[in-house]
Design an enzyme around this catalytic site. Structure first.
Site, PDB file in Angstrom:
ATOM      1  N   ARG A 161       0.826  -1.211   0.000  1.00  0.00           N
ATOM      2  CA  ARG A 161       0.000   0.000   0.000  1.00  0.00           C
ATOM      3  C   ARG A 161       0.854   1.252   0.000  1.00  0.00           C
ATOM      4  NH1 ARG A 161      -3.923  -0.992   4.970  1.00  0.00           N
ATOM      5  NH2 ARG A 161      -2.172  -2.310   5.403  1.00  0.00           N
ATOM      6  N   ASP A 207       4.681  -3.115  11.547  1.00  0.00           N
ATOM      7  CA  ASP A 207       3.254  -2.784  11.444  1.00  0.00           C
ATOM      8  C   ASP A 207       2.630  -2.490  12.813  1.00  0.00           C
ATOM      9  OD1 ASP A 207       3.612  -5.417  12.163  1.00  0.00           O
ATOM     10  OD2 ASP A 207       2.324  -6.264  10.616  1.00  0.00           O
ATOM     11  N   SER A 217       7.157  -4.973   7.716  1.00  0.00           N
ATOM     12  CA  SER A 217       6.769  -5.867   8.823  1.00  0.00           C
ATOM     13  C   SER A 217       7.528  -7.181   8.857  1.00  0.00           C
ATOM     14  CB  SER A 217       5.283  -6.164   8.738  1.00  0.00           C
ATOM     15  OG  SER A 217       4.599  -4.976   8.672  1.00  0.00           O
TER      16      SER A 217
HETATM   17  C1  BGC Z   1       6.428 -10.751  12.137  1.00  0.00           C
HETATM   18  C2  BGC Z   1       6.309  -9.405  12.837  1.00  0.00           C
HETATM   19  C3  BGC Z   1       5.030  -8.713  12.427  1.00  0.00           C
HETATM   20  C4  BGC Z   1       3.855  -9.645  12.700  1.00  0.00           C
HETATM   21  C5  BGC Z   1       2.529  -9.065  12.293  1.00  0.00           C
HETATM   22  C6  BGC Z   1       5.174 -11.581  12.407  1.00  0.00           C
HETATM   23  O1  BGC Z   1       5.209 -12.785  11.681  1.00  0.00           O
HETATM   24  O2  BGC Z   1       7.536 -11.458  12.646  1.00  0.00           O
HETATM   25  O3  BGC Z   1       7.432  -8.602  12.524  1.00  0.00           O
HETATM   26  O4  BGC Z   1       4.887  -7.530  13.190  1.00  0.00           O
HETATM   27  O5  BGC Z   1       4.023 -10.860  11.988  1.00  0.00           O
HETATM   28  O6  BGC Z   1       2.480  -8.781  10.920  1.00  0.00           O
END
Ligand code: BGC
Length: 473
Positions: free
Chosen positions: A93, A211, A156
């Site tokens: 996005r 995120d 993320s």
């Molecule tokens: C990742 C995180 C992320 C979370 C939510 C997890 O699998 O390791 O970094 O914040 O997913 O998306």
């Protein structure tokens, strides 16, 4: 009578011998008050280790407690144009946020990454991002902007945060399978892609974050009492506003606001064995056949990627023991990952005596001919029980963060398909939180798709920090 016996007593349409067998199989999944307390103590301990100034001590923790370098929250005085990016799933996005005295107008455009890009060299991913920003700025009539637009980047994937605009990728997760990129700075990778693909792009990458951080920023825009952001979707994680004095490893200044957002990265808690005390045969089997074996232990007890598989394993065990479906496991039910968390959400959406959705899912598993009314009641009970356990586990960890924030009222912004669509996750989380008597009035709110807008807000915070010379490292 304990909670599980209470549940059995309510299952009036199920024969007593089956109820007994069901209770026996579900018993190991039951979380006593003592187990919940132990989860909270473990989380507290992991947080303490991960924030130690001593590197060897930090390594004893499975979680990261990454200092995000975001110190400021928005206060309603902000003006200007900002950009947010959100990369984490297959949808990417780009967001334009225009702020007028703190009031945001947000435009968003989605771009889809192909399987080919997701598994090719990571330069392909970043080139795709650079070209998408260019396309979006044309649409927004910002491509010829004389001033560079401050940009926040939600990336993320677990990363070591070096500065507000620098984070080293530790591992790709979810559907990203690029052979390279680990050990590199995601901001540099994006800057290089911009100079390759669109060198005159008027952007300045001010902040990179997970995120959870951007969800917290977006939640705080909606509700000024928001101090925690949680993702409860395919994966799970949380970020919260921590008091500087609680972070031993913090080396920045102690100016007001004496706080910094911390990205917990709690998905990996338990990878070193600290959660073995509650792990059941089902958790172990989910892990054994997952993409990242021996990793993301905590996440595997409740996140959307695993919850359906978890329920399927319980149903298979019940069937093999003759409690369900006349002892017959169909090929569909026997297939790993076929029973999704979306199925669990559907089944739990049936209200009262209505069983239409449960029957539809059983049809998808080719079980419709075998399923009696008794089977339907048991399947519903299993889904509800596993979901209650999942919600309690995540709420126990969340309660520890609420305790750290230590304010009379705290709002938690949550994003992710599991929280958004499951009809009971919210209520079960609240149920445990109120049982824990935290001396804080807690509100859980949905911050849907907040991570694009929140990334732009983090860029705003970054600029303010620069102006006010607030230094975090
Ligand atoms: C990742 C995180 C992320 C979370 C939510 C997890 O699998 O390791 O970094 O914040 O997913 O998306």
């Amino acid at each position: 009578m304990d909670a599980l016996s209470n549940r059995m007593a309510r299952l009036s349409s199920v024969a007593d011998d089956k109820k007994l067998m069901l209770q026996e199989i579900l018993q190991p999944l039951y979380l006593s008050e003592e187990t919940i307390k132990r989860i909270m103590d473990t989380m507290e301990d992991q947080m303490r280790l991960a924030t130690s100034k001593d590197e060897a001590t930090r390594k004893k923790s499975d979680i990261l407690m990454a200092i995000t370098h975001v110190r400021c929250l928005l206060d309603g005085r902000e003006n200007g144009d900002f950009l947010g990016l959100d990369l984490g799933g297959t949808n990417f996005r780009v967001v334009h946020v225009n702020l007028k005295d703190g009031v945001a107008t947000t435009n968003t455009k989605y771009y889809s990454l192909t399987e080919e890009v997701l598994s090719g060299p990571c330069a392909g991913v970043f080139d795709f991002i650079a070209l998408s920003i260019e396309d979006f700025l044309k649409q927004e009539n910002l491509i010829s902007s004389e001033q560079k637009l401050p940009l926040g980047f939600t990336f993320s994937f677990p990363s070591t945060q070096i500065a507000l605009n620098s984070a080293i990728l530790l591992t790709w997760t979810k559907s990203f399978k690029c052979p390279d990129g680990v050990g590199q700075d995601s901001v540099k990778l994006l800057e290089e892609a911009i100079s390759r693909k669109s060198p005159n792009l008027p952007v300045d990458i001010v902040a990179v974050m997970s995120d959870t951080t951007s969800t917290l920023m977006a939640g705080n825009y909606l509700d000024k009492k928001c101090r925690i952001g949680v993702i409860l979707g395919t994966g799970s994680n949380a970020a919260f506003v921590e008091h500087l004095e609680n972070i031993e490893k913090y080396t920045g200044d102690f100016k007001e606001p004496k706080q910094v957002l911390v990205n917990v990265e709690w998905g990996c808690m338990g990878d070193g064995g600290c959660l073995d005390f509650y792990k059941t045969e089902f958790e172990k089997e989910v892990d054994q056949y997952s993409n990242h074996v021996n990793s993301f232990t905590f996440e595997k007890s409740f996140a959307g990627m695993y919850l359906g598989e978890f329920v399927r394993l319980v149903l298979v065990k019940l069937t093999k023991q003759g409690v369900l479906f006349n002892g017959q496991v169909t090929e569909e039910l026997a297939t790993r990952w076929k029973f999704t968390s979306g199925f669990v959400t559907e089944i739990d959406s049936d209200k009262g005596n209505d069983t239409a959705k449960t029957r539809q899912i059983l049809e998808k598993m080719k079980l419709e001919k075998l399923a009696t009314d008794e089977d339907v009641a048991i399947v519903r009970e299993v889904c509800d029980f596993v979901v209650q356990r999942a919600s309690y586990i995540v709420a126990a960890a969340l309660a520890v963060l609420i305790r750290h924030v230590n304010l009379p009222e705290v709002t938690v912004a949550i994003d992710g398909s599991l929280y958004e669509h499951h009809p009971k996750f919210h209520n079960y989380m609240m149920e445990l939180i109120s049982q824990l008597n935290l001396h804080t009035q807690v509100k859980l709110i949905l911050a849907k798709d907040g991570s694009g807008q929140g990334a732009a807000f983090a860029a705003v915070a970054g600029l303010r920090q620069k102006e006010e010379n607030i230094v975090s490292s």
